[in-house]
Design an enzyme around this catalytic site. Sequence first.
Site, PDB file in Angstrom:
ATOM      1  N   LYS A 101     -10.588  -2.627  -4.167  1.00  0.00           N
ATOM      2  CA  LYS A 101     -10.728  -3.995  -3.646  1.00  0.00           C
ATOM      3  C   LYS A 101     -10.229  -3.914  -2.033  1.00  0.00           C
ATOM      4  O   LYS A 101     -11.016  -4.668  -1.111  1.00  0.00           O
ATOM      5  CB  LYS A 101     -10.112  -5.244  -4.226  1.00  0.00           C
ATOM      6  CG  LYS A 101     -10.887  -5.755  -5.531  1.00  0.00           C
ATOM      7  CD  LYS A 101     -10.411  -7.050  -5.936  1.00  0.00           C
ATOM      8  CE  LYS A 101     -11.201  -7.551  -7.107  1.00  0.00           C
ATOM      9  NZ  LYS A 101     -10.958  -6.701  -8.460  1.00  0.00           N
ATOM     10  N   GLU A 123      -9.862 -16.915  -2.343  1.00  0.00           N
ATOM     11  CA  GLU A 123      -9.420 -17.490  -3.793  1.00  0.00           C
ATOM     12  C   GLU A 123      -9.141 -16.130  -4.630  1.00  0.00           C
ATOM     13  O   GLU A 123      -9.517 -15.125  -4.249  1.00  0.00           O
ATOM     14  CB  GLU A 123     -10.678 -18.080  -4.119  1.00  0.00           C
ATOM     15  CG  GLU A 123     -11.917 -17.310  -5.094  1.00  0.00           C
ATOM     16  CD  GLU A 123     -12.499 -16.287  -3.968  1.00  0.00           C
ATOM     17  OE1 GLU A 123     -12.883 -16.690  -2.887  1.00  0.00           O
ATOM     18  OE2 GLU A 123     -12.826 -15.185  -4.299  1.00  0.00           O
ATOM     19  N   SER A 388     -12.517   2.274 -11.039  1.00  0.00           N
ATOM     20  CA  SER A 388     -12.593   1.324  -9.813  1.00  0.00           C
ATOM     21  C   SER A 388     -10.673   0.828  -9.763  1.00  0.00           C
ATOM     22  O   SER A 388     -10.579   0.577  -8.586  1.00  0.00           O
ATOM     23  CB  SER A 388     -13.159  -0.142 -10.050  1.00  0.00           C
ATOM     24  OG  SER A 388     -12.777  -0.479 -11.438  1.00  0.00           O
TER      25      SER A 388
HETATM   26  C1  LIG Z   1     -11.982  -7.052  -9.646  1.00  0.00           C
HETATM   27  C2  LIG Z   1     -12.010  -5.718 -10.165  1.00  0.00           C
HETATM   28  C3  LIG Z   1     -13.138  -5.089 -10.809  1.00  0.00           C
HETATM   29  C4  LIG Z   1     -14.550  -6.088 -10.607  1.00  0.00           C
HETATM   30  O1  LIG Z   1     -14.894  -6.293  -9.678  1.00  0.00           O
HETATM   31  P1  LIG Z   1     -16.160  -5.989  -8.815  1.00  0.00           P
HETATM   32  O2  LIG Z   1     -16.526  -6.728  -7.798  1.00  0.00           O
HETATM   33  O3  LIG Z   1     -17.491  -6.010  -9.867  1.00  0.00           O
HETATM   34  O4  LIG Z   1     -15.838  -4.628  -8.557  1.00  0.00           O
HETATM   35  C5  LIG Z   1     -13.285  -4.001 -11.228  1.00  0.00           C
HETATM   36  N1  LIG Z   1     -12.175  -3.330 -11.413  1.00  0.00           N
HETATM   37  C6  LIG Z   1     -11.040  -3.502 -10.962  1.00  0.00           C
HETATM   38  C7  LIG Z   1     -10.074  -2.466 -11.057  1.00  0.00           C
HETATM   39  C8  LIG Z   1     -10.872  -4.749 -10.147  1.00  0.00           C
HETATM   40  O5  LIG Z   1      -9.689  -5.114  -9.774  1.00  0.00           O
END
Ligand SMILES: *Cc1c(COP(=O)(O)O)cnc(C)c1O
Length: 405
Positions: A101, A123, A388
């Site tokens: 993020k 938000e 992610s």
């Molecule tokens: C917020 C988040 C997501 C989901 O958000 P996307 O916008 O779909 O990428 C996925 N993995 C992690 C670790 C997150 O914090």
Amino acid sequence: MIYNGIDFDTYLKSYPNEDGYFGKYGGMYVDDRLKKAMNEITQAYFTICKSRKFIDELRRIRKEFQGRPTPISHLERLSNSLGNVQLYVKREDLNHTGAHKLNHCMGEALLAKYMGKKKLIAETGAGQHGVAIATAAAYFGLECDVYMGSVDIKKQAPNVARMKILGANVVEVTHGLATLKEAVDAAFEAYAKDYENSIYCIGSVVGPHPFPMMVRDFQSVVGIEAREQFMEMTGELPDAVVACVGGGSNSAGFFSGFLNYPVDIYGIEPLGKGTKLGDHAASLQYGTEGVMHGFNSIMLKDENGDPAPVYSVASGLDYPSSGPEHAFLSELGRVKYDVIGDDDAIDAFFTLSRLEGIIPAIESSHAVAYGIKLAKEMGKGSVLINLSGRGDKDMDYIIEKYGIR
Ligand SMILES: *Cc1c(COP(=O)(O)O)cnc(C)c1O
């Protein structure tokens, strides 16, 4: 590469179009006040993203503050346990703050600085976006108001504490169900009143144009790095790439590096507890076309046509729609969207931890679970998974609910 009539050599420049559409999805469905603000951001973004100074500064921040490039790791023990397919992960868990993020938050905050704005407005649901934006605000010396439902504030105490330590102002939203939807509405309202002084920082590739484009562009660093690193490591492209899809930002950035290459692409939505409406958040799988939060996409609706209640063990994935670009790529067939439920994600969480020494975020565990499934089906080749984020934030909840496996 031409796919289904679309030239992917020029895709990233051609989509979205001037009005923010990916095919019929996207757009800017907001009132006139916000339209003015969105147009201002769009213009500033188009000017700034061509400026050498902006690009160089973002590069420097990524390297010196975020710790980019993040590596790719070969999952040797996991691959051997499954057969001949080689699994790899792109390590966004090693990006500063522990997830992807921050890639778009630093971009959005740098844009705010160039536009002379004093305050970031956002938000947050589970608090992950709030922490990333509070981090960016602290780095640039900007004020930061994060709108959060009172229900979420109670549930996510560690992230609320992080935001406060970082100097952000957590604004409690008490009306309605007092969760993410109300927080989005309150944040938009505050922004509409104060857009001359502030900028709205969206948490994913959702919302009105230009956000789906801008957030994808800021996240595309993940896909570009991943392709180059994978080629350097193995001498080839991966046969398949996989990422989880909530709003769709980590996947949009990661996929953008592979759309124009002969690679199978899989986006994984959360099936939660099952296929019944309310038990999952697999909007592309089970949703229909509609407008919410300022954009047209595929969404899950209740009987009144409003965004339906959704569920997933991964709070970062429980959003009743996905970004417009995903709706478009799904319609084209360039990306295949599939689902993974809570149980398989929990299994993958423990498997990756035990076999590889990497504790994945429960969101990312959905992509890992699908990678494992693909490895069993493919028999040979390679799969690159976008990890992610890291799973520290999920440990207490998982141990309490599922025990140690
Ligand atoms: C917020 C988040 C997501 C989901 O958000 P996307 O916008 O779909 O990428 C996925 N993995 C992690 C670790 C997150 O914090």
